[in-house]
Design an enzyme around this catalytic site. Structure first.
Site, PDB file in Angstrom:
ATOM      1  N   ILE A  11       0.835  -1.202   0.000  1.00 50.99           N
ATOM      2  CA  ILE A  11       0.000   0.000   0.000  1.00 50.99           C
ATOM      3  C   ILE A  11       0.872   1.254   0.000  1.00 50.99           C
ATOM      4  CG2 ILE A  11      -1.514   1.410   1.459  1.00 50.99           C
ATOM      5  CD1 ILE A  11      -3.072  -0.596  -0.126  1.00 50.99           C
ATOM      6  N   GLY A  12       1.888   1.293   0.861  1.00 48.05           N
ATOM      7  CA  GLY A  12       2.737   2.475   0.958  1.00 48.05           C
ATOM      8  C   GLY A  12       3.441   2.812  -0.343  1.00 48.05           C
ATOM      9  N   ASN A 102      -5.852  -0.441   9.568  1.00 45.34           N
ATOM     10  CA  ASN A 102      -7.136  -1.071   9.790  1.00 45.34           C
ATOM     11  C   ASN A 102      -7.497  -0.967  11.267  1.00 45.34           C
ATOM     12  OD1 ASN A 102      -7.625  -1.983   7.116  1.00 45.34           O
ATOM     13  ND2 ASN A 102      -6.256  -3.715   7.426  1.00 45.34           N
ATOM     14  N   LYS A 204     -15.508  -0.568   7.434  1.00 44.50           N
ATOM     15  CA  LYS A 204     -14.435  -1.476   7.027  1.00 44.50           C
ATOM     16  C   LYS A 204     -14.149  -2.502   8.117  1.00 44.50           C
ATOM     17  CE  LYS A 204     -10.032  -2.021   4.861  1.00 44.50           C
ATOM     18  NZ  LYS A 204      -8.704  -1.512   4.537  1.00 44.50           N
ATOM     19  N   ASN A 212     -10.688 -11.517   9.252  1.00 47.06           N
ATOM     20  CA  ASN A 212      -9.252 -11.627   9.532  1.00 47.06           C
ATOM     21  C   ASN A 212      -8.924 -12.695  10.562  1.00 47.06           C
ATOM     22  OD1 ASN A 212      -9.513  -9.115   8.003  1.00 47.06           O
ATOM     23  ND2 ASN A 212      -7.381  -8.775   8.529  1.00 47.06           N
ATOM     24  N   GLU A 285      -1.980  -8.721  13.572  1.00 48.75           N
ATOM     25  CA  GLU A 285      -2.487  -7.421  13.980  1.00 48.75           C
ATOM     26  C   GLU A 285      -3.921  -7.580  14.494  1.00 48.75           C
ATOM     27  OE1 GLU A 285      -2.401  -3.008  11.910  1.00 48.75           O
ATOM     28  OE2 GLU A 285      -3.182  -4.684  10.772  1.00 48.75           O
TER      29      GLU A 285
END
Length: 325
Positions: A11-12, A102, A204, A212, A285
């Site tokens: 993403i970055g 997230n 989201k 997840n 995470e």
């Protein structure tokens, strides 16, 4: 405008390449073979919207960059507290920190009027360790919708989506948000500035909080979880409990459970980031995705037995991963 992308993963690097294409001075902070490839060949983006290559500066030494206007955080939230040595060299008097994470962010109750204003969420910001590294007055929230993967070092495959919603914790439409959004849009991305980003966060989170941990516990893809009658029902129950917590903390979830389930099933055989972390032997995470919502449920008096049970077994799995079991 000078922007540093701290954690230039899939993403970055995609954001950095898009901003670079818009003429922004971009600095990517990365490491290992990915960094070497970024230095050698730039960021190669493979996308159904059109492939392109950008050549931002890439380094593993933030002190070489110095203060910037905006720091875009591409790190996992569980790495924030230990990132002070990376963040501090990038901060000037007015630097914005845009947390593309997230789950429940460390700034959640900052600037939010009501009975919980200024309250710290321990599972997200234990002992204030994250706030110490990322001061609240610098925080701008970001909800990430695109799906990207690192296909090989320096090569990002963009699968779908271009929307990065951003917003101020105090619900104002600030010049720093509109400035950053304009640069993102010039780079070919969607970047709406939301009056209350918390609503987007919960929408989201409905998917993240359920798919997840379940994907990690079952090793199943999102479509696989939806195809199984029992796990699909379990996801729906977890979403129901999540919506109730959101309502009690003052957020509005405008998307139905049926729509979220249908959207997840359309993603196909996609492995969640949590399952990918598990397969690589990395800590998952979970605190900001699941533990934080259980903590909020305790705070507002919501009954969340399913979330609590999944949180317990997922936490045990995470402990085993951390111990190398």
């Amino acid at each position: 405008m000078r922007v540093a992308v701290l954690g230039a993963g899939a993403i970055g690097a995609y954001v950095g390449a898009s901003l670079c294409r818009a003429g922004v001075e971009v600095h990517l902070v990365a490491r290992g073979p990915h960094l070497a490839a970024l230095r050698d060949q730039g960021v190669q983006v493979l996308s159904p919207r059109g492939d392109f290559t950008a050549h931002p500066n890439a380094t593993d030494r933030p002190e070489e960059i110095g203060p910037v206007d905006h720091v875009f955080l591409g790190l996992k939230a569980n790495a924030y507290a230990a990132a002070s040595h990376l963040v501090e060299p990038l901060l000037g008097p007015h630097t914005t920190v845009i947390g593309a994470q997230n789950g429940i962010p460390w700034w959640y109750f900052y600037g939010l009027p009501g009975p919980y204003q200024g309250r710290r969420i321990e599972s997200v910001d234990p002992g204030g360790a994250v706030t110490k590294v990322l001061p609240l007055h610098r925080a701008v929230g970001c909800v990430v919708y695109p799906a990207t993967v690192i296909e090989s070092p320096g090569v990002v495959r963009h699968l779908e989506g271009t929307r990065f919603s951003i917003g101020e914790p105090d619900r104002t439409i600030s010049s720093r948000c509109t400035e950053f959004a304009a640069a993102m849009i010039a780079g070919g991305l969607k970047c709406p500035v939301e009056e209350d980003l918390r609503n987007d966060i919960w929408i989201k989170l409905m998917g993240n909080i359920s798919f997840n941990p379940l994907s990690a516990l079952t090793r199943a893809t999102m479509a696989g979880i939806c195809r199984h009658k029992g796990t699909k029902a379990l996801v729906a129950t977890m979403m129901e409990e999540t919506i109730e917590v959101a309502r009690l903390v003052g957020a509005q979830v405008s998307v139905s459970i049926e729509r979220r389930l249908a959207g997840a099933e359309r993603t196909g055989e996609h492995k969640t980031s949590t399952l990918q972390d598990l397969e690589r032997g990395r800590p998952m995470e979970l605190d900001v995705l699941l533990t934080a919502v259980v903590e909020l449920a305790d705070m507002v008096g919501a009954d969340v037995p399913t979330l609590r049970a999944i949180a317990a077994v997922a936490d045990l799995l995470n402990q085993q991963v951390a111990a190398g079991a």
